[in-house]
Motif scaffolding. Structure first.
Motif, PDB file in Angstrom:
ATOM      1  N   ALA A 146       0.836  -1.206   0.000  1.00 56.78           N
ATOM      2  CA  ALA A 146       0.000   0.000   0.000  1.00 56.78           C
ATOM      3  C   ALA A 146       0.872   1.258   0.000  1.00 56.78           C
ATOM      4  O   ALA A 146       0.624   2.206  -0.753  1.00 56.78           O
ATOM      5  CB  ALA A 146      -0.926  -0.002   1.216  1.00 56.78           C
ATOM      6  N   LEU A 147       1.921   1.246   0.823  1.00 55.30           N
ATOM      7  CA  LEU A 147       2.845   2.386   0.859  1.00 55.30           C
ATOM      8  C   LEU A 147       3.516   2.569  -0.493  1.00 55.30           C
ATOM      9  O   LEU A 147       3.613   3.680  -1.015  1.00 55.30           O
ATOM     10  CB  LEU A 147       3.929   2.146   1.907  1.00 55.30           C
ATOM     11  CG  LEU A 147       3.588   2.455   3.363  1.00 55.30           C
ATOM     12  CD1 LEU A 147       4.668   1.891   4.283  1.00 55.30           C
ATOM     13  CD2 LEU A 147       3.464   3.960   3.562  1.00 55.30           C
TER      14      LEU A 147
ATOM     15  N   TRP B 100      -3.457   6.829   2.944  1.00 56.90           N
ATOM     16  CA  TRP B 100      -3.998   8.143   2.581  1.00 56.90           C
ATOM     17  C   TRP B 100      -4.145   9.038   3.806  1.00 56.90           C
ATOM     18  O   TRP B 100      -3.781  10.221   3.785  1.00 56.90           O
ATOM     19  CB  TRP B 100      -5.338   7.998   1.851  1.00 56.90           C
ATOM     20  CG  TRP B 100      -5.967   9.332   1.575  1.00 56.90           C
ATOM     21  CD1 TRP B 100      -6.991   9.914   2.262  1.00 56.90           C
ATOM     22  CD2 TRP B 100      -5.576  10.267   0.564  1.00 56.90           C
ATOM     23  NE1 TRP B 100      -7.271  11.153   1.747  1.00 56.90           N
ATOM     24  CE2 TRP B 100      -6.425  11.389   0.696  1.00 56.90           C
ATOM     25  CE3 TRP B 100      -4.601  10.268  -0.437  1.00 56.90           C
ATOM     26  CZ2 TRP B 100      -6.316  12.507  -0.134  1.00 56.90           C
ATOM     27  CZ3 TRP B 100      -4.495  11.384  -1.265  1.00 56.90           C
ATOM     28  CH2 TRP B 100      -5.345  12.486  -1.108  1.00 56.90           C
ATOM     29  N   LYS B 101      -4.640   8.444   4.906  1.00 58.32           N
ATOM     30  CA  LYS B 101      -4.789   9.234   6.134  1.00 58.32           C
ATOM     31  C   LYS B 101      -3.437   9.692   6.661  1.00 58.32           C
ATOM     32  O   LYS B 101      -3.277  10.840   7.079  1.00 58.32           O
ATOM     33  CB  LYS B 101      -5.541   8.438   7.201  1.00 58.32           C
ATOM     34  CG  LYS B 101      -7.025   8.349   6.914  1.00 58.32           C
ATOM     35  CD  LYS B 101      -7.779   7.689   8.073  1.00 58.32           C
ATOM     36  CE  LYS B 101      -9.251   7.491   7.707  1.00 58.32           C
ATOM     37  NZ  LYS B 101      -9.916   6.572   8.656  1.00 58.32           N
ATOM     38  N   MET B 102      -2.460   8.793   6.623  1.00 54.29           N
ATOM     39  CA  MET B 102      -1.097   9.148   7.029  1.00 54.29           C
ATOM     40  C   MET B 102      -0.606  10.342   6.226  1.00 54.29           C
ATOM     41  O   MET B 102      -0.073  11.313   6.781  1.00 54.29           O
ATOM     42  CB  MET B 102      -0.138   7.988   6.723  1.00 54.29           C
ATOM     43  CG  MET B 102       0.136   7.042   7.845  1.00 54.29           C
ATOM     44  SD  MET B 102       1.119   5.625   7.239  1.00 54.29           S
ATOM     45  CE  MET B 102       2.588   6.435   6.570  1.00 54.29           C
ATOM     46  N   PHE B 103      -0.814  10.251   4.933  1.00 52.45           N
ATOM     47  CA  PHE B 103      -0.367  11.310   4.025  1.00 52.45           C
ATOM     48  C   PHE B 103      -1.026  12.646   4.386  1.00 52.45           C
ATOM     49  O   PHE B 103      -0.350  13.683   4.479  1.00 52.45           O
ATOM     50  CB  PHE B 103      -0.701  10.882   2.597  1.00 52.45           C
ATOM     51  CG  PHE B 103      -0.464  11.925   1.557  1.00 52.45           C
ATOM     52  CD1 PHE B 103       0.832  12.308   1.216  1.00 52.45           C
ATOM     53  CD2 PHE B 103      -1.536  12.518   0.901  1.00 52.45           C
ATOM     54  CE1 PHE B 103       1.050  13.273   0.235  1.00 52.45           C
ATOM     55  CE2 PHE B 103      -1.325  13.482  -0.080  1.00 52.45           C
ATOM     56  CZ  PHE B 103      -0.031  13.852  -0.409  1.00 52.45           C
ATOM     57  N   GLU B 165     -11.156  13.107   0.627  1.00 53.91           N
ATOM     58  CA  GLU B 165     -11.191  11.660   0.837  1.00 53.91           C
ATOM     59  C   GLU B 165     -10.320  10.989  -0.213  1.00 53.91           C
ATOM     60  O   GLU B 165     -10.248  11.443  -1.355  1.00 53.91           O
ATOM     61  CB  GLU B 165     -12.618  11.146   0.652  1.00 53.91           C
ATOM     62  CG  GLU B 165     -13.589  11.604   1.720  1.00 53.91           C
ATOM     63  CD  GLU B 165     -13.191  11.093   3.096  1.00 53.91           C
ATOM     64  OE1 GLU B 165     -12.726   9.936   3.184  1.00 53.91           O
ATOM     65  OE2 GLU B 165     -13.312  11.857   4.075  1.00 53.91           O
ATOM     66  N   GLN B 166      -9.725   9.896   0.200  1.00 54.44           N
ATOM     67  CA  GLN B 166      -8.951   9.102  -0.742  1.00 54.44           C
ATOM     68  C   GLN B 166      -9.809   8.733  -1.952  1.00 54.44           C
ATOM     69  O   GLN B 166      -9.367   8.803  -3.098  1.00 54.44           O
ATOM     70  CB  GLN B 166      -8.500   7.821  -0.041  1.00 54.44           C
ATOM     71  CG  GLN B 166      -7.798   6.853  -0.979  1.00 54.44           C
ATOM     72  CD  GLN B 166      -7.101   5.764  -0.193  1.00 54.44           C
ATOM     73  OE1 GLN B 166      -7.441   5.496   0.950  1.00 54.44           O
ATOM     74  NE2 GLN B 166      -6.119   5.145  -0.810  1.00 54.44           N
TER      75      GLN B 166
END
Lengths: 178, 178
Positions: A146-147, B100-103, B165-166
DNA sequence: ATCTACTTTCAGTATTTTCTGAAAGTATGA
DNA sequence: TCATACTTTCAGAAAATACTGAAAGTAGAT
Protein backbone atom coordinates in the motif's frame (compact mmCIF):
# COMPACT_ATOMS: atom_id res chain seq x y z
CA UNK A 1 18.51 65.45 12.65
CA UNK A 2 16.38 63.69 10.06
CA UNK A 3 18.07 61.82 7.20
CA UNK A 4 16.91 62.42 3.65
CA UNK A 5 14.14 60.12 2.44
CA UNK A 6 16.09 58.06 -0.14
CA UNK A 7 18.74 57.19 2.44
CA UNK A 8 16.14 55.98 4.91
CA UNK A 9 14.48 53.93 2.20
CA UNK A 10 17.77 52.34 1.30
CA UNK A 11 18.37 51.36 4.91
CA UNK A 12 14.90 49.86 5.18
CA UNK A 13 15.50 47.87 2.03
CA UNK A 14 18.82 46.49 3.24
CA UNK A 15 17.27 45.57 6.57
CA UNK A 16 14.34 43.87 4.87
CA UNK A 17 16.70 41.88 2.67
CA UNK A 18 18.70 40.83 5.69
CA UNK A 19 15.51 39.83 7.42
CA UNK A 20 14.46 37.80 4.39
CA UNK A 21 17.84 36.06 4.20
CA UNK A 22 17.66 35.15 7.87
CA UNK A 23 14.09 33.95 7.70
CA UNK A 24 14.66 31.94 4.56
CA UNK A 25 17.57 30.29 6.34
CA UNK A 26 15.36 29.28 9.23
CA UNK A 27 12.67 28.02 6.89
CA UNK A 28 15.23 26.04 4.94
CA UNK A 29 16.32 24.38 8.16
CA UNK A 30 12.76 23.27 8.87
CA UNK A 31 12.62 21.83 5.37
CA UNK A 32 15.79 19.80 5.92
CA UNK A 33 17.98 22.19 3.94
CA UNK A 34 21.23 23.52 5.27
CA UNK A 35 20.83 27.02 6.70
CA UNK A 36 23.69 28.58 4.75
CA UNK A 37 22.55 27.10 1.46
CA UNK A 38 19.11 28.62 1.99
CA UNK A 39 20.64 31.97 2.92
CA UNK A 40 22.88 32.10 -0.13
CA UNK A 41 19.87 31.26 -2.25
CA UNK A 42 17.78 33.95 -0.57
CA UNK A 43 20.52 36.48 -1.19
CA UNK A 44 20.80 35.61 -4.85
CA UNK A 45 17.10 35.68 -5.62
CA UNK A 46 16.66 39.11 -4.08
CA UNK A 47 19.73 40.79 -5.49
CA UNK A 48 19.61 42.58 -8.78
CA UNK A 49 23.22 41.96 -9.75
CA UNK A 50 25.50 38.99 -10.26
CA UNK A 51 27.46 38.14 -7.14
CA UNK A 52 30.94 36.75 -6.68
CA UNK A 53 32.00 34.28 -4.00
CA UNK A 54 33.79 37.11 -2.18
CA UNK A 55 30.74 39.33 -2.15
CA UNK A 56 28.63 36.49 -0.74
CA UNK A 57 31.24 35.76 1.92
CA UNK A 58 31.19 39.39 2.87
CA UNK A 59 27.38 39.76 2.98
CA UNK A 60 26.79 36.62 5.01
CA UNK A 61 30.00 36.74 7.04
CA UNK A 62 30.95 33.20 6.17
CA UNK A 63 34.21 31.53 5.24
CA UNK A 64 35.38 30.84 1.72
CA UNK A 65 35.04 27.09 2.17
CA UNK A 66 31.48 27.41 3.35
CA UNK A 67 30.49 29.81 0.58
CA UNK A 68 32.12 27.60 -1.99
CA UNK A 69 30.43 24.41 -0.85
CA UNK A 70 26.98 25.89 -0.70
CA UNK A 71 27.32 27.63 -4.05
CA UNK A 72 28.31 24.29 -5.60
CA UNK A 73 25.35 22.58 -3.96
CA UNK A 74 22.98 25.23 -5.29
CA UNK A 75 24.45 24.82 -8.76
CA UNK A 76 24.03 21.05 -8.51
CA UNK A 77 20.37 21.53 -7.59
CA UNK A 78 20.03 23.82 -10.58
CA UNK A 79 18.78 26.69 -8.43
CA UNK A 80 21.61 29.00 -9.42
CA UNK A 81 24.07 29.10 -12.29
CA UNK A 82 27.54 30.46 -12.62
CA UNK A 83 28.34 33.14 -15.14
CA UNK A 84 31.72 34.23 -16.39
CA UNK A 85 31.90 37.82 -17.48
CA UNK A 86 34.22 38.26 -20.40
CA UNK A 87 37.53 39.76 -19.48
CA UNK A 88 37.18 38.62 -15.86
CA UNK A 89 38.53 35.48 -14.31
CA UNK A 90 36.22 35.56 -11.35
CA UNK A 91 33.10 33.47 -11.33
CA UNK A 92 29.74 35.13 -10.67
CA UNK A 93 26.42 33.63 -9.72
CA UNK A 94 22.81 34.32 -10.50
CA UNK A 95 19.64 32.61 -9.29
CA UNK A 96 16.65 31.37 -11.17
CA UNK A 97 14.12 33.94 -10.07
CA UNK A 98 10.94 32.63 -11.62
CA UNK A 99 9.01 31.15 -8.72
CA UNK A 100 7.26 28.45 -10.72
CA UNK A 101 10.57 27.31 -12.21
CA UNK A 102 12.17 27.29 -8.77
CA UNK A 103 9.32 25.19 -7.49
CA UNK A 104 9.67 22.68 -10.36
CA UNK A 105 13.41 22.39 -9.80
CA UNK A 106 12.90 21.68 -6.11
CA UNK A 107 10.16 19.15 -6.87
CA UNK A 108 12.36 17.31 -9.36
CA UNK A 109 15.37 17.24 -7.10
CA UNK A 110 13.50 16.12 -4.02
CA UNK A 111 11.83 13.45 -6.08
CA UNK A 112 15.19 12.26 -7.32
CA UNK A 113 16.98 12.45 -4.00
CA UNK A 114 14.27 11.39 -1.57
CA UNK A 115 11.26 9.82 -3.23
CA UNK A 116 13.04 7.42 -5.55
CA UNK A 117 15.32 5.88 -2.91
CA UNK A 118 12.26 5.42 -0.71
CA UNK A 119 10.44 3.65 -3.53
CA UNK A 120 13.38 1.37 -4.18
CA UNK A 121 13.59 0.42 -0.50
CA UNK A 122 9.89 -0.36 -0.31
CA UNK A 123 9.88 -2.43 -3.44
CA UNK A 124 12.76 -4.45 -2.08
CA UNK A 125 10.83 -5.13 1.14
CA UNK A 126 7.70 -6.05 -0.76
CA UNK A 127 9.56 -8.43 -3.04
CA UNK A 128 11.26 -10.18 -0.15
CA UNK A 129 8.01 -10.96 1.62
CA UNK A 130 5.93 -11.73 -1.44
CA UNK A 131 5.18 -15.40 -1.10
CA UNK A 132 5.58 -15.82 2.64
CA UNK A 133 3.12 -17.99 4.57
CA UNK A 134 1.16 -16.79 7.58
CA UNK A 135 -1.28 -14.03 8.42
CA UNK A 136 1.39 -11.76 9.85
CA UNK A 137 3.55 -11.94 6.76
CA UNK A 138 0.55 -11.31 4.54
CA UNK A 139 -0.40 -8.24 6.59
CA UNK A 140 3.15 -6.91 6.44
CA UNK A 141 3.33 -7.42 2.71
CA UNK A 142 -0.03 -5.75 2.19
CA UNK A 143 0.99 -2.69 4.22
CA UNK A 144 4.27 -2.30 2.37
CA UNK A 145 2.47 -2.74 -0.93
CA UNK A 146 0.00 0.00 0.00
CA UNK A 147 2.84 2.39 0.86
CA UNK A 148 4.70 1.48 -2.28
CA UNK A 149 1.67 1.97 -4.55
CA UNK A 150 0.97 5.30 -2.95
CA UNK A 151 4.50 6.55 -3.43
CA UNK A 152 4.37 5.45 -7.03
CA UNK A 153 1.22 7.43 -7.65
CA UNK A 154 2.68 10.45 -5.86
CA UNK A 155 5.81 10.13 -7.92
CA UNK A 156 3.86 10.19 -11.17
CA UNK A 157 1.84 13.20 -10.13
CA UNK A 158 4.94 15.10 -9.05
CA UNK A 159 6.73 14.24 -12.26
CA UNK A 160 3.82 15.48 -14.31
CA UNK A 161 3.46 18.69 -12.33
CA UNK A 162 7.17 19.46 -12.50
CA UNK A 163 7.04 19.19 -16.27
CA UNK A 164 4.06 21.48 -16.63
CA UNK A 165 4.05 25.12 -17.47
CA UNK A 166 3.00 27.67 -14.92
CA UNK A 167 0.51 28.97 -17.44
CA UNK A 168 -1.33 25.67 -17.43
CA UNK A 169 -0.96 24.72 -13.76
CA UNK A 170 -1.86 27.91 -11.95
CA UNK A 171 -5.26 28.40 -13.59
CA UNK A 172 -5.87 24.72 -13.04
CA UNK A 173 -5.05 25.07 -9.34
CA UNK A 174 -7.44 27.98 -9.04
CA UNK A 175 -10.18 25.93 -10.66
CA UNK A 176 -9.38 23.00 -8.36
CA UNK A 177 -9.90 25.22 -5.35
CA UNK A 178 -13.45 26.15 -6.30
CA UNK B 1 20.18 -29.69 8.35
CA UNK B 2 17.27 -27.79 6.81
CA UNK B 3 14.86 -25.89 9.02
CA UNK B 4 11.13 -26.37 8.56
CA UNK B 5 9.50 -23.98 6.12
CA UNK B 6 7.42 -21.88 8.55
CA UNK B 7 10.46 -21.14 10.68
CA UNK B 8 12.42 -19.90 7.69
CA UNK B 9 9.50 -17.76 6.62
CA UNK B 10 9.29 -16.23 10.05
CA UNK B 11 12.95 -15.35 9.95
CA UNK B 12 12.60 -13.77 6.53
CA UNK B 13 9.65 -11.72 7.78
CA UNK B 14 11.52 -10.44 10.80
CA UNK B 15 14.51 -9.55 8.67
CA UNK B 16 12.33 -7.74 6.16
CA UNK B 17 10.66 -5.77 8.94
CA UNK B 18 14.05 -4.82 10.33
CA UNK B 19 15.14 -3.77 6.89
CA UNK B 20 12.02 -1.67 6.49
CA UNK B 21 12.52 -0.02 9.88
CA UNK B 22 16.12 0.84 9.00
CA UNK B 23 15.26 2.13 5.55
CA UNK B 24 12.34 4.19 6.77
CA UNK B 25 14.70 5.72 9.33
CA UNK B 26 17.11 6.74 6.58
CA UNK B 27 14.32 8.09 4.42
CA UNK B 28 12.93 10.05 7.35
CA UNK B 29 16.35 11.62 7.83
CA UNK B 30 16.38 12.80 4.21
CA UNK B 31 12.96 14.33 4.80
CA UNK B 32 14.15 16.26 7.82
CA UNK B 33 12.60 13.87 10.32
CA UNK B 34 14.50 12.45 13.23
CA UNK B 35 15.75 8.94 12.49
CA UNK B 36 14.38 7.33 15.64
CA UNK B 37 10.97 8.90 15.20
CA UNK B 38 10.78 7.44 11.70
CA UNK B 39 11.92 4.05 12.96
CA UNK B 40 9.37 3.93 15.74
CA UNK B 41 6.71 4.87 13.22
CA UNK B 42 7.89 2.20 10.79
CA UNK B 43 7.76 -0.38 13.55
CA UNK B 44 4.24 0.56 14.55
CA UNK B 45 2.77 0.59 11.06
CA UNK B 46 4.10 -2.85 10.26
CA UNK B 47 3.28 -4.57 13.51
CA UNK B 48 0.00 -6.30 13.99
CA UNK B 49 -0.23 -5.77 17.72
CA UNK B 50 -0.23 -2.85 20.12
CA UNK B 51 3.23 -2.11 21.46
CA UNK B 52 4.37 -0.82 24.82
CA UNK B 53 7.26 1.56 25.39
CA UNK B 54 9.33 -1.33 26.73
CA UNK B 55 8.74 -3.46 23.69
CA UNK B 56 9.78 -0.61 21.41
CA UNK B 57 12.91 0.03 23.47
CA UNK B 58 13.75 -3.64 23.17
CA UNK B 59 13.12 -3.89 19.40
CA UNK B 60 15.07 -0.77 18.50
CA UNK B 61 17.68 -1.01 21.26
CA UNK B 62 17.06 2.53 22.44
CA UNK B 63 16.81 4.12 25.86
CA UNK B 64 13.59 4.82 27.70
CA UNK B 65 14.04 8.57 27.36
CA UNK B 66 14.52 8.33 23.64
CA UNK B 67 11.56 6.00 23.13
CA UNK B 68 9.39 8.22 25.28
CA UNK B 69 10.26 11.41 23.47
CA UNK B 70 9.71 10.02 20.01
CA UNK B 71 6.46 8.33 20.95
CA UNK B 72 5.20 11.67 22.31
CA UNK B 73 6.27 13.43 19.12
CA UNK B 74 4.47 10.88 16.99
CA UNK B 75 1.35 11.30 19.11
CA UNK B 76 1.60 15.08 18.72
CA UNK B 77 1.80 14.68 14.95
CA UNK B 78 -1.26 12.44 15.15
CA UNK B 79 0.54 9.59 13.44
CA UNK B 80 0.07 7.21 16.36
CA UNK B 81 -2.26 7.09 19.33
CA UNK B 82 -1.96 5.66 22.79
CA UNK B 83 -4.34 3.02 23.98
CA UNK B 84 -4.93 1.84 27.51
CA UNK B 85 -6.03 -1.74 27.76
CA UNK B 86 -8.48 -2.22 30.58
CA UNK B 87 -6.98 -3.85 33.61
CA UNK B 88 -3.49 -2.73 32.63
CA UNK B 89 -1.64 0.34 33.73
CA UNK B 90 0.84 0.30 30.91
CA UNK B 91 0.32 2.49 27.90
CA UNK B 92 0.26 0.91 24.45
CA UNK B 93 0.60 2.48 21.04
CA UNK B 94 -0.88 1.90 17.63
CA UNK B 95 -0.28 3.66 14.34
CA UNK B 96 -2.67 5.03 11.79
CA UNK B 97 -2.14 2.48 9.04
CA UNK B 98 -4.26 3.89 6.26
CA UNK B 99 -1.75 5.36 3.84
CA UNK B 100 -4.00 8.14 2.58
CA UNK B 101 -4.79 9.23 6.13
CA UNK B 102 -1.10 9.15 7.03
CA UNK B 103 -0.37 11.31 4.03
CA UNK B 104 -3.04 13.84 4.97
CA UNK B 105 -1.76 14.03 8.55
CA UNK B 106 1.77 14.69 7.33
CA UNK B 107 0.55 17.31 4.84
CA UNK B 108 -1.43 19.12 7.52
CA UNK B 109 1.39 19.08 10.05
CA UNK B 110 4.06 20.21 7.63
CA UNK B 111 1.76 22.95 6.46
CA UNK B 112 1.24 24.08 10.02
CA UNK B 113 4.85 23.78 11.12
CA UNK B 114 6.71 24.87 7.99
CA UNK B 115 4.53 26.54 5.38
CA UNK B 116 2.68 28.93 7.63
CA UNK B 117 5.73 30.37 9.37
CA UNK B 118 7.29 30.86 5.93
CA UNK B 119 4.22 32.72 4.74
CA UNK B 120 4.21 34.94 7.78
CA UNK B 121 7.88 35.82 7.29
CA UNK B 122 7.36 36.68 3.63
CA UNK B 123 4.33 38.81 4.28
CA UNK B 124 6.27 40.74 6.86
CA UNK B 125 9.07 41.40 4.35
CA UNK B 126 6.61 42.42 1.68
CA UNK B 127 4.79 44.81 3.98
CA UNK B 128 8.01 46.47 5.12
CA UNK B 129 9.12 47.28 1.59
CA UNK B 130 5.74 48.16 0.17
CA UNK B 131 6.02 51.85 -0.52
CA UNK B 132 9.79 52.19 -0.89
CA UNK B 133 11.24 54.36 -3.62
CA UNK B 134 13.79 53.16 -6.17
CA UNK B 135 14.05 50.43 -8.77
CA UNK B 136 15.93 48.07 -6.49
CA UNK B 137 13.34 48.27 -3.76
CA UNK B 138 10.56 47.75 -6.27
CA UNK B 139 12.30 44.66 -7.67
CA UNK B 140 12.81 43.25 -4.19
CA UNK B 141 9.20 43.82 -3.26
CA UNK B 142 7.99 42.25 -6.48
CA UNK B 143 10.11 39.13 -5.96
CA UNK B 144 8.93 38.69 -2.38
CA UNK B 145 5.35 39.24 -3.48
CA UNK B 146 5.71 36.54 -6.14
CA UNK B 147 7.06 34.08 -3.56
CA UNK B 148 4.36 35.00 -1.11
CA UNK B 149 1.55 34.62 -3.64
CA UNK B 150 2.90 31.27 -4.71
CA UNK B 151 3.08 29.95 -1.16
CA UNK B 152 -0.45 31.12 -0.56
CA UNK B 153 -1.71 29.21 -3.57
CA UNK B 154 0.26 26.13 -2.54
CA UNK B 155 -1.13 26.44 0.94
CA UNK B 156 -4.71 26.47 -0.32
CA UNK B 157 -4.15 23.49 -2.57
CA UNK B 158 -2.52 21.51 0.23
CA UNK B 159 -5.31 22.37 2.63
CA UNK B 160 -7.92 21.23 0.16
CA UNK B 161 -6.11 17.99 -0.62
CA UNK B 162 -5.56 17.16 3.02
CA UNK B 163 -9.28 17.50 3.66
CA UNK B 164 -10.26 15.29 0.76
CA UNK B 165 -11.19 11.66 0.84
CA UNK B 166 -8.95 9.10 -0.74
CA UNK B 167 -11.97 7.92 -2.73
CA UNK B 168 -12.22 11.26 -4.45
CA UNK B 169 -8.53 12.12 -4.82
CA UNK B 170 -7.01 8.91 -6.12
CA UNK B 171 -9.30 8.54 -9.14
CA UNK B 172 -8.78 12.22 -9.77
CA UNK B 173 -4.99 11.77 -9.71
CA UNK B 174 -5.25 8.91 -12.17
CA UNK B 175 -7.32 11.06 -14.48
CA UNK B 176 -4.85 13.92 -14.11
CA UNK B 177 -2.06 11.65 -15.25
CA UNK B 178 -3.73 10.82 -18.53
C1' DA C 1 -0.03 5.94 54.03
C1' DT C 2 2.73 3.08 51.39
C1' DC C 3 3.88 0.15 47.67
C1' DT C 4 4.11 -0.74 42.98
C1' DA C 5 4.10 -0.02 38.28
C1' DC C 6 4.44 2.79 35.56
C1' DT C 7 5.61 7.85 32.94
C1' DT C 8 8.26 12.05 32.62
C1' DT C 9 12.19 14.99 32.94
C1' DC C 10 16.75 16.49 32.32
C1' DA C 11 21.88 17.05 33.03
C1' DG C 12 25.51 15.22 30.92
C1' DT C 13 27.37 12.67 26.86
C1' DA C 14 27.73 11.08 22.22
C1' DT C 15 26.98 11.68 17.47
C1' DT C 16 26.22 14.14 13.39
C1' DT C 17 26.43 18.15 10.77
C1' DT C 18 28.34 22.30 9.48
C1' DC C 19 32.03 25.70 9.25
C1' DT C 20 36.71 27.65 9.15
C1' DG C 21 40.99 28.84 7.29
C1' DA C 22 44.99 27.70 5.38
C1' DA C 23 47.27 24.94 1.98
C1' DA C 24 47.08 22.91 -2.49
C1' DG C 25 45.48 23.09 -7.15
C1' DT C 26 44.56 25.40 -11.76
C1' DA C 27 44.43 28.55 -15.57
C1' DT C 28 45.70 32.83 -17.70
C1' DG C 29 48.87 35.93 -19.49
C1' DA C 30 53.27 38.53 -19.31
C1' DT D 1 58.77 30.11 -16.82
C1' DC D 2 56.79 32.67 -13.23
C1' DA D 3 53.42 35.59 -11.10
C1' DT D 4 48.83 36.44 -10.39
C1' DA D 5 44.12 35.62 -9.55
C1' DC D 6 41.42 32.88 -8.76
C1' DT D 7 38.93 27.86 -7.21
C1' DT D 8 39.02 23.62 -4.62
C1' DT D 9 39.99 20.61 -0.83
C1' DC D 10 40.18 19.04 3.72
C1' DA D 11 41.73 18.38 8.68
C1' DG D 12 40.41 20.04 12.72
C1' DA D 13 37.06 23.06 15.46
C1' DA D 14 32.54 24.50 16.55
C1' DA D 15 27.75 24.08 16.69
C1' DA D 16 23.59 21.67 16.46
C1' DT D 17 21.10 17.62 17.35
C1' DA D 18 19.95 13.33 19.41
C1' DC D 19 20.48 9.89 23.16
C1' DT D 20 21.22 7.84 27.74
C1' DG D 21 20.16 6.59 32.23
C1' DA D 22 19.05 7.68 36.54
C1' DA D 23 16.21 10.39 39.50
C1' DA D 24 11.83 12.48 40.20
C1' DG D 25 6.98 12.42 39.50
C1' DT D 26 2.23 10.23 39.39
C1' DA D 27 -1.62 7.36 40.10
C1' DG D 28 -4.04 3.05 41.14
C1' DA D 29 -4.19 -0.79 44.51
C1' DT D 30 -3.80 -2.45 49.18
Amino acid sequence: MKKPQPENDRRTLLQARDEFVTQWGTIGTAWGINRTMAQVHALLITTGHLMSTDEIMEELKISRGNAHKNLRDLVSWGLIRSVVRKGERKEFFEAEKNVWKMFCIILRERRRRELRPAQAALQECAARTKGLKGAEAAAFNKQIKALSDFLELADSVITKISRSEQSSMVPWALKFLK
